[in-house]
Design a protein around this motif. Structure first.
Motif, short mmCIF file in Angstrom:
data_model
loop_
_atom_site.label_atom_id
_atom_site.label_comp_id
_atom_site.label_asym_id
_atom_site.label_seq_id
_atom_site.Cartn_x
_atom_site.Cartn_y
_atom_site.Cartn_z
N UNK A 109 -1.52 12.29 -7.25
CA UNK A 109 -0.77 11.76 -6.10
C UNK A 109 -1.39 10.46 -5.58
N UNK A 110 -1.82 9.61 -6.48
CA UNK A 110 -2.40 8.32 -6.11
C UNK A 110 -1.30 7.26 -6.19
N UNK A 111 -1.09 6.55 -5.08
CA UNK A 111 -0.08 5.49 -5.03
C UNK A 111 -0.77 4.21 -4.56
N UNK A 112 -1.40 3.53 -5.50
CA UNK A 112 -2.13 2.30 -5.17
C UNK A 112 -1.96 1.28 -6.29
N UNK A 113 -0.74 0.80 -6.53
CA UNK A 113 -0.51 -0.14 -7.64
C UNK A 113 -1.26 -1.47 -7.45
N UNK A 114 -1.41 -1.92 -6.21
CA UNK A 114 -2.10 -3.18 -5.99
C UNK A 114 -3.59 -3.05 -6.29
N UNK A 115 -4.17 -1.88 -6.07
CA UNK A 115 -5.56 -1.66 -6.43
C UNK A 115 -5.73 -1.73 -7.95
N UNK A 116 -4.77 -1.17 -8.67
CA UNK A 116 -4.83 -1.24 -10.13
C UNK A 116 -4.75 -2.70 -10.61
N UNK A 117 -3.85 -3.47 -10.02
CA UNK A 117 -3.73 -4.88 -10.40
C UNK A 117 -4.98 -5.66 -10.02
N UNK A 118 -5.54 -5.36 -8.86
CA UNK A 118 -6.75 -6.06 -8.40
C UNK A 118 -7.90 -5.85 -9.38
N UNK A 119 -8.03 -4.64 -9.90
CA UNK A 119 -9.10 -4.37 -10.86
C UNK A 119 -8.89 -5.17 -12.15
#
Length: 403
Positions: free
Chosen positions: A70-80
């Motif tokens: 239940x992780x909803x953090x697409x911008x964190x994925x892109x930032x990495x």
């Protein structure tokens, strides 16, 4: 009036429809599969499917993060992902000398790369955001809008000259996407939301347009400047923009993540797949074109579905295999004929004298003019320009390597 070619064969008159049909028949009779299905074409197909496999990796890791944790953090994925690009390619630019150093590049083109970074970040963000408002079927169909937009932009800015076989090949690939969507509907996989379909569809179209702009800029940069410059600048500005957007939009979502080694491993897997995709895609774009790469990426959804058969218990349909074959046939057909610069604009060929191909831009213009004249002569003799230039001595990096 019919003329004789140098080999003594009576040539046809292209202005006459009957003679034109005879010319087509002659070309078909002379067709040699070994001249079309070359080792270079095999490598192009393999590289395109390698990129599709990397996108499949990002889709599978994202699916696990969303469904199991239940992780909803697409911008964190892109930032990495952007951070990895910044740490490697931007750092590499710092150690270069002369005009290839990061600071002269920023001084000359900082605002262009700022806009490119913004376009790239928002293209990734808007397509993920669309899943909150519309269905998977709509996203799969409308996401193909990137291809016609990309072809139009390539004609305008890159002076790419598409032939009828390219348009037919694109239609074949889109037919394969239609078969895939039909299989999804039959299998009951019309997932996603229907809270605001109009907004969601608009976000998908916006994302496709932004991806097209980013891909055209990428093709121009890697063919006329350098791959490291493109990746270094995208990594730098992508990190800054995604970091600001992450802090503004997702700080609460990131704070609520229950971190453990599995979630960390999934984030790392996504970041590595995306980093490898960004690193390898310019290589394939330089050898083919941005349009060809996007056609190869149409199979990414199918690869994700095949993985989902084992990981997420998706329902299998024979239409998936039909769709895969159709898309690959269209992709192969697209790459069998070269997309050359527009002969009407010889000032903007797809070769780069700065990389050592030619010492003088006038040499390029002369080469293009000669090519145009030989192409016109080839229409009468049945001999193509590519066949005529096979035995010519051309500098190793002086001509585009596009199929």
């Amino acid at each position: 009036m019919a003329e004789k070619d140098p080999e003594g064969i009576i040539a046809t008159d292209p202005s006459n429809n009957d003679d034109r049909k005879c010319l087509i028949i002659r070309k078909l009779l002379k067709f040699n599969p070994k001249e079309v299905f070359t080792w270079q074409l095999v490598k192009t197909v393999a590289m395109g499917q390698g990129l599709a496999a990397l996108i499949c990796g990002t889709a599978v890791t994202s699916q696990y993060l969303a469904s199991d944790y239940l992780v909803d953090a697409p911008m964190l994925q892109s930032f990495m992902s952007y951070t990895l690009l910044c740490l490697t390619y931007t750092t590499a630019l710092l150690f270069r000398t002369g005009d290839e150093n990061m600071f002269p590049i920023l001084k000359k083109r900082w605002w262009k790369y700022l806009l490119l970074g913004l376009v790239d970040v928002e293209a990734n963000y808007t397509v993920v955001k669309a899943y909150q408002y519309t269905t998977l079927t709509s996203i799969q169909l409308l996401d193909c809008f990137v291809i016609p937009v990309l072809m139009i932009l390539s004609c305008w800015f890159l002076k790419t000259c598409y032939r009828p076989v390219h348009y037919v090949s694109v239609c074949v690939c889109l037919l394969g996407v239609g078969a895939m969507v039909g299989a999804d509907l039959l299998a009951g996989r019309d997932l996603g939301s229907t809270s605001d379909i109009l907004l969601g569809d608009g976000l998908v179209l916006l994302s496709a347009s932004l991806y097209a702009v980013s891909n055209v800029c990428q093709e121009y940069t890697v063919k006329h400047l350098s791959r490291v410059e493109f990746l270094g600048m995208v990594g730098l500005f992508g990190t800054l923009i995604s970091g600001i957007q992450l802090g503004v939009l997702e700080h609460n979502s990131v704070a609520n993540i229950q971190w453990d080694w599995r979630i960390g491993l999934l984030f790392a897997g996504y970041a590595l797949c995306m980093y490898t995709l960004y690193s390898c895609m310019p290589i394939v774009v330089k050898k083919t074109s941005a349009t060809a790469v996007n056609l190869s990426l149409l199979t990414a959804d199918l690869l994700s579905l095949f993985c989902g058969l084992f990981l997420f218990q998706y329902t299998f349909s024979g239409l998936y295999m039909v769709s895969l074959v159709i898309i690959l046939v269209g992709f192969v057909a697209f790459n069998t004929v070269a997309t050359t610069p527009d002969p009407a604009d010889p000032i903007a060929p797809s070769v780069d004298w700065e990389e050592g191909g030619y010492d003088n831009p006038d040499d390029i213009i002369e080469e293009v003019v000669v090519a145009v004249l030989e192409e016109e002569e080839g229409e009468h003799t049945g001999v193509s320009w590519n066949q005529r230039t096979q035995n010519k001595e051309v500098p190793a990096e002086g001509r585009s390597t596009k199929m």
